[in-house]
Design an enzyme around this catalytic site. Sequence first.
Site, PDB file in Angstrom:
ATOM      1  N   LYS A 111     -12.661 -13.905 -32.188  1.00  0.00           N
ATOM      2  CA  LYS A 111     -13.835 -14.784 -32.174  1.00  0.00           C
ATOM      3  C   LYS A 111     -13.419 -16.216 -31.837  1.00  0.00           C
ATOM      4  CE  LYS A 111     -17.273 -14.234 -34.958  1.00  0.00           C
ATOM      5  NZ  LYS A 111     -18.491 -13.661 -34.368  1.00  0.00           N
ATOM      6  N   TYR A 114     -12.198 -18.855 -34.548  1.00  0.00           N
ATOM      7  CA  TYR A 114     -10.775 -18.895 -34.887  1.00  0.00           C
ATOM      8  C   TYR A 114      -9.941 -19.440 -33.721  1.00  0.00           C
ATOM      9  CZ  TYR A 114     -11.215 -16.517 -39.384  1.00  0.00           C
ATOM     10  OH  TYR A 114     -11.506 -16.212 -40.691  1.00  0.00           O
ATOM     11  N   THR A 135      -6.004  -2.243 -37.907  1.00  0.00           N
ATOM     12  CA  THR A 135      -5.050  -3.265 -38.325  1.00  0.00           C
ATOM     13  C   THR A 135      -5.222  -4.471 -37.406  1.00  0.00           C
ATOM     14  OG1 THR A 135      -3.480  -1.683 -39.245  1.00  0.00           O
ATOM     15  CG2 THR A 135      -2.594  -3.817 -38.602  1.00  0.00           C
ATOM     16  N   LEU A 136      -5.396  -5.626 -38.011  1.00  0.00           N
ATOM     17  CA  LEU A 136      -5.620  -6.880 -37.296  1.00  0.00           C
ATOM     18  C   LEU A 136      -4.367  -7.744 -37.367  1.00  0.00           C
ATOM     19  CD1 LEU A 136      -8.947  -7.682 -39.169  1.00  0.00           C
ATOM     20  CD2 LEU A 136      -8.803  -6.840 -36.817  1.00  0.00           C
ATOM     21  N   GLU A 137      -4.092  -8.484 -36.308  1.00  0.00           N
ATOM     22  CA  GLU A 137      -2.978  -9.424 -36.330  1.00  0.00           C
ATOM     23  C   GLU A 137      -3.531 -10.820 -36.068  1.00  0.00           C
ATOM     24  OE1 GLU A 137       0.125 -11.959 -34.647  1.00  0.00           O
ATOM     25  OE2 GLU A 137      -1.047 -10.781 -33.239  1.00  0.00           O
ATOM     26  N   GLN A 156     -14.555  -9.342 -32.036  1.00  0.00           N
ATOM     27  CA  GLN A 156     -15.673  -8.558 -31.521  1.00  0.00           C
ATOM     28  C   GLN A 156     -15.154  -7.345 -30.764  1.00  0.00           C
ATOM     29  OE1 GLN A 156     -18.450  -9.653 -28.106  1.00  0.00           O
ATOM     30  NE2 GLN A 156     -19.775  -9.930 -29.897  1.00  0.00           N
ATOM     31  N   TYR A 170      -6.877  10.562 -28.038  1.00  0.00           N
ATOM     32  CA  TYR A 170      -5.892  10.093 -29.016  1.00  0.00           C
ATOM     33  C   TYR A 170      -5.660  11.152 -30.087  1.00  0.00           C
ATOM     34  CZ  TYR A 170      -3.402   6.680 -31.893  1.00  0.00           C
ATOM     35  OH  TYR A 170      -2.443   6.019 -32.614  1.00  0.00           O
ATOM     36  N   GLN A 180      -5.616   5.906 -40.100  1.00  0.00           N
ATOM     37  CA  GLN A 180      -4.898   4.933 -40.937  1.00  0.00           C
ATOM     38  C   GLN A 180      -5.819   4.270 -41.954  1.00  0.00           C
ATOM     39  OE1 GLN A 180      -3.088   2.219 -38.157  1.00  0.00           O
ATOM     40  NE2 GLN A 180      -4.963   1.092 -37.785  1.00  0.00           N
TER      41      GLN A 180
END
Length: 188
Positions: A111, A114, A135-137, A156, A170, A180
Amino acid sequence: MSIKSDKWIRRMAEQHGMIEPFEPGQVREADGRRIVSYGTSSYGYDIRCADEFKIFTNINSTIVDPKNFDEKSFVDFKGDVCIIPPNSFALARTMEYFRIPRTVLTVCLGKSTYARCGIIVNVTPFEPEWEGYVTLEFSNTTPLPAKIYAGEGCAQVLFFESDEPCETSYRDRGGKYQGQHGVTLPKT
């Protein structure tokens, strides 16, 4: 491949459980205060960051190796606000659980709220038939500490649907991040 609209996102979430929990509108305020927005947008879905974080630290002065990642390089933290040290990063996860259809691929972009503060959110695409918490970095590119807010929007997700199903999804190939939960570290 075409990008999918808010109408399609709502239908897939409500009838097929593609996003749980799901917000059909755009939320910009909570408890009378402004927040970083989340929920359904015109052509995407703004995801939220959960309150579980792994903050990178160089306490052990080790080499960062994606094939042999040392878990001790992170400090676990749970809270409403995560402070990322200068020029460092943190991992988190989404509040939402995703189930991606076989004909769909997503692209996830940070976004601008940030990004305009020097905080970059990175997420790889969600592949056809992948499911799980994302999982976000968060990378703090500034020389100052940076705040990340749990329970608020952070990136987003754009959904693209193919004209035909992929030959191998996948799930078919047994992807290592399938299903996960929690913040997931690198796997090889």
